[in-house]
Design a protein around this motif. Sequence first.
Motif, PDB file in Angstrom:
ATOM      1  N   GLU A 162       0.858  -1.195   0.000  1.00  0.00           N
ATOM      2  CA  GLU A 162       0.000   0.000   0.000  1.00  0.00           C
ATOM      3  C   GLU A 162       0.888   1.237   0.000  1.00  0.00           C
ATOM      4  N   HIS A 163       0.357   2.338  -0.530  1.00  0.00           N
ATOM      5  CA  HIS A 163       1.071   3.616  -0.404  1.00  0.00           C
ATOM      6  C   HIS A 163       0.719   4.229   0.963  1.00  0.00           C
ATOM      7  N   TRP A 164       0.907   3.445   1.997  1.00  0.00           N
ATOM      8  CA  TRP A 164       0.498   3.776   3.367  1.00  0.00           C
ATOM      9  C   TRP A 164       1.228   5.017   3.879  1.00  0.00           C
ATOM     10  N   GLU A 165       2.496   5.138   3.540  1.00  0.00           N
ATOM     11  CA  GLU A 165       3.301   6.263   4.020  1.00  0.00           C
ATOM     12  C   GLU A 165       2.710   7.593   3.572  1.00  0.00           C
ATOM     13  N   SER A 166       2.373   7.725   2.307  1.00  0.00           N
ATOM     14  CA  SER A 166       1.813   8.987   1.813  1.00  0.00           C
ATOM     15  C   SER A 166       0.310   9.074   2.068  1.00  0.00           C
ATOM     16  N   ARG A 167      -0.366   7.961   2.023  1.00  0.00           N
ATOM     17  CA  ARG A 167      -1.828   7.957   2.194  1.00  0.00           C
ATOM     18  C   ARG A 167      -2.236   8.477   3.559  1.00  0.00           C
ATOM     19  N   TYR A 168      -1.466   8.131   4.594  1.00  0.00           N
ATOM     20  CA  TYR A 168      -1.837   8.508   5.955  1.00  0.00           C
ATOM     21  C   TYR A 168      -0.891   9.539   6.556  1.00  0.00           C
ATOM     22  N   ALA A 169      -0.222  10.302   5.720  1.00  0.00           N
ATOM     23  CA  ALA A 169       0.670  11.348   6.220  1.00  0.00           C
ATOM     24  C   ALA A 169      -0.103  12.315   7.113  1.00  0.00           C
ATOM     25  N   GLY A 170       0.389  12.524   8.338  1.00  0.00           N
ATOM     26  CA  GLY A 170      -0.261  13.413   9.282  1.00  0.00           C
ATOM     27  C   GLY A 170      -1.400  12.783  10.049  1.00  0.00           C
ATOM     28  N   ASN A 171      -1.731  11.532   9.744  1.00  0.00           N
ATOM     29  CA  ASN A 171      -2.834  10.839  10.398  1.00  0.00           C
ATOM     30  C   ASN A 171      -2.349  10.169  11.681  1.00  0.00           C
ATOM     31  N   TRP A 172      -3.287   9.904  12.610  1.00  0.00           N
ATOM     32  CA  TRP A 172      -2.932   9.239  13.865  1.00  0.00           C
ATOM     33  C   TRP A 172      -2.302   7.866  13.628  1.00  0.00           C
ATOM     34  N   LYS A 173      -2.565   7.240  12.483  1.00  0.00           N
ATOM     35  CA  LYS A 173      -1.990   5.923  12.204  1.00  0.00           C
ATOM     36  C   LYS A 173      -0.466   5.964  12.196  1.00  0.00           C
ATOM     37  N   GLN A 174       0.124   7.148  11.980  1.00  0.00           N
ATOM     38  CA  GLN A 174       1.572   7.272  11.946  1.00  0.00           C
ATOM     39  C   GLN A 174       2.135   7.863  13.237  1.00  0.00           C
ATOM     40  N   ILE A 175       1.339   7.792  14.299  1.00  0.00           N
ATOM     41  CA  ILE A 175       1.798   8.165  15.640  1.00  0.00           C
ATOM     42  C   ILE A 175       1.782   6.887  16.474  1.00  0.00           C
ATOM     43  N   PRO A 176       2.927   6.237  16.682  1.00  0.00           N
ATOM     44  CA  PRO A 176       2.941   4.918  17.330  1.00  0.00           C
ATOM     45  C   PRO A 176       2.248   4.877  18.686  1.00  0.00           C
ATOM     46  N   GLU A 177       2.256   5.992  19.415  1.00  0.00           N
ATOM     47  CA  GLU A 177       1.580   5.998  20.715  1.00  0.00           C
ATOM     48  C   GLU A 177       0.079   5.796  20.568  1.00  0.00           C
ATOM     49  N   LEU A 178      -0.474   6.151  19.405  1.00  0.00           N
ATOM     50  CA  LEU A 178      -1.904   5.971  19.149  1.00  0.00           C
ATOM     51  C   LEU A 178      -2.201   4.711  18.348  1.00  0.00           C
ATOM     52  N   SER A 179      -1.251   4.316  17.502  1.00  0.00           N
ATOM     53  CA  SER A 179      -1.513   3.218  16.569  1.00  0.00           C
ATOM     54  C   SER A 179      -0.917   1.885  17.003  1.00  0.00           C
ATOM     55  N   GLY A 180       0.130   1.929  17.809  1.00  0.00           N
ATOM     56  CA  GLY A 180       0.794   0.703  18.216  1.00  0.00           C
ATOM     57  C   GLY A 180       1.841   0.223  17.234  1.00  0.00           C
ATOM     58  N   GLY A 181       2.046   0.964  16.158  1.00  0.00           N
ATOM     59  CA  GLY A 181       3.020   0.573  15.147  1.00  0.00           C
ATOM     60  C   GLY A 181       2.759   1.305  13.857  1.00  0.00           C
ATOM     61  N   GLY A 182       3.260   0.739  12.757  1.00  0.00           N
ATOM     62  CA  GLY A 182       3.095   1.363  11.459  1.00  0.00           C
ATOM     63  C   GLY A 182       2.298   0.515  10.497  1.00  0.00           C
ATOM     64  N   PHE A 183       2.799   0.379   9.280  1.00  0.00           N
ATOM     65  CA  PHE A 183       2.064  -0.299   8.228  1.00  0.00           C
ATOM     66  C   PHE A 183       1.766  -1.760   8.554  1.00  0.00           C
ATOM     67  N   ILE A 184       2.741  -2.467   9.106  1.00  0.00           N
ATOM     68  CA  ILE A 184       2.541  -3.896   9.362  1.00  0.00           C
ATOM     69  C   ILE A 184       1.577  -4.105  10.513  1.00  0.00           C
ATOM     70  N   CYS A 185       1.624  -3.259  11.522  1.00  0.00           N
ATOM     71  CA  CYS A 185       0.653  -3.324  12.624  1.00  0.00           C
ATOM     72  C   CYS A 185      -0.745  -3.013  12.134  1.00  0.00           C
ATOM     73  N   ASP A 186      -0.868  -2.114  11.167  1.00  0.00           N
ATOM     74  CA  ASP A 186      -2.172  -1.628  10.704  1.00  0.00           C
ATOM     75  C   ASP A 186      -2.699  -2.497   9.551  1.00  0.00           C
ATOM     76  N   THR A 187      -2.381  -2.165   8.338  1.00  0.00           N
ATOM     77  CA  THR A 187      -2.842  -2.943   7.187  1.00  0.00           C
ATOM     78  C   THR A 187      -2.315  -4.377   7.234  1.00  0.00           C
ATOM     79  N   GLY A 188      -1.073  -4.536   7.647  1.00  0.00           N
ATOM     80  CA  GLY A 188      -0.472  -5.859   7.666  1.00  0.00           C
ATOM     81  C   GLY A 188      -1.167  -6.845   8.574  1.00  0.00           C
ATOM     82  N   SER A 189      -1.847  -6.367   9.602  1.00  0.00           N
ATOM     83  CA  SER A 189      -2.519  -7.292  10.519  1.00  0.00           C
ATOM     84  C   SER A 189      -3.587  -8.112   9.805  1.00  0.00           C
ATOM     85  N   HIS A 190      -4.143  -7.571   8.710  1.00  0.00           N
ATOM     86  CA  HIS A 190      -5.125  -8.330   7.936  1.00  0.00           C
ATOM     87  C   HIS A 190      -4.497  -9.582   7.320  1.00  0.00           C
ATOM     88  N   LEU A 191      -3.229  -9.471   6.906  1.00  0.00           N
ATOM     89  CA  LEU A 191      -2.548 -10.620   6.324  1.00  0.00           C
ATOM     90  C   LEU A 191      -2.300 -11.693   7.380  1.00  0.00           C
TER      91      LEU A 191
END
Length: 338
Positions: A162-191
């Motif tokens: 996914e173009h996760w880095e640019s898609r969620y720029a500035g979003n809480w998903k890229q703040i580990p204290e809120l998201s628990g991680g990055g791309f693999i924690c988020d979209t990757g968890s579906h895999l």
Amino acid sequence: MSLRLGIIGCGLKAASYARSWTAGPVPPQIVAITDTSAASVQRYVGIVTQAGAAAPRVYPDADAMLAAEAGNLDAVYVSTPHAFHQLYAKAALKAGLHVLLEKPMALNAEEAREILAARDAAGKQIVIAYQSSLSPLIAGYRKRFQAGEFGALLSVTGEVWEHWESRYAGNWKQIPELSGGGFICDTGSHLFNAVMQVTGRGYSHVAGRLNSLGRPYELVGGILAEIDGGVPVTLTFCGNTTPGCESTLSLFFEKAILRLDIWGKWAELRQGTNITREIGGEPNDAVLDIFTAVAGGASNPSTAEQSLHLAELWDLIKQSSAEGNVPLVLTTRPEIEQ
């Protein structure tokens, strides 16, 4: 009688579900909502009222909503930044309500265990909104495999990008204290979850490698794992690539090769020279239908036990990567519906 539902978190995913649910044959009664964003609340109210339903009551926070509305609700849907899942799930359960909770259930296994304890104390149901767990398409292939149609499972490979880095720029998903991680924690968890759902098996061992590319969250990586029965699993992840978001999970059996999308949108089955393709679609309606059925006493296809297993998996992947890709052993079991 339709489900009386409260909404904690009215962001994009919640809005997408609301459009589908309110247009369904038996729409829920969306009684009350809360979100820190006034724009998200306004959008959500508009979706509900445009469908011809009464406007939900709006509360400044989840505590106020639960205190005022617990007696008027059957359940809540929690769609907040990941860091708040544990807090709001436990509060809703304590209020005597069933919970539909967005993925991942918790930031780590310790938090996940606390949610399980709250569920057991309340005697209520909690369903985690993983599309692959709730996909009739994926469940159908799991049952065919378990019935012996494909022969023994030999190996599993998968990828998601996914173009996760640019898609969620500035979003809480890229703040580990809120998201628990990055791309693999988020979209990757579906895999991670899709492997369990299509095989009906949990992970037994895992070694992982995460790379942040200089960011404060992981963007690319891979794991080498085993699922029960000693079947090898290789998964790769890339969250900083060309625009789009796609996945493929490939399962190699003695008598077949199955490739499918981790959200249950499509599948391709090769048996000898015969190739069949099937379209499923993301089950927006199925999420509510299955949750309503589970709240009414039906079996739960997406349990807290499964998400505890995924939380332990994520804990061990991070530990393995930090310790030089050492293999680690999981202790939890997912209890997947057979």
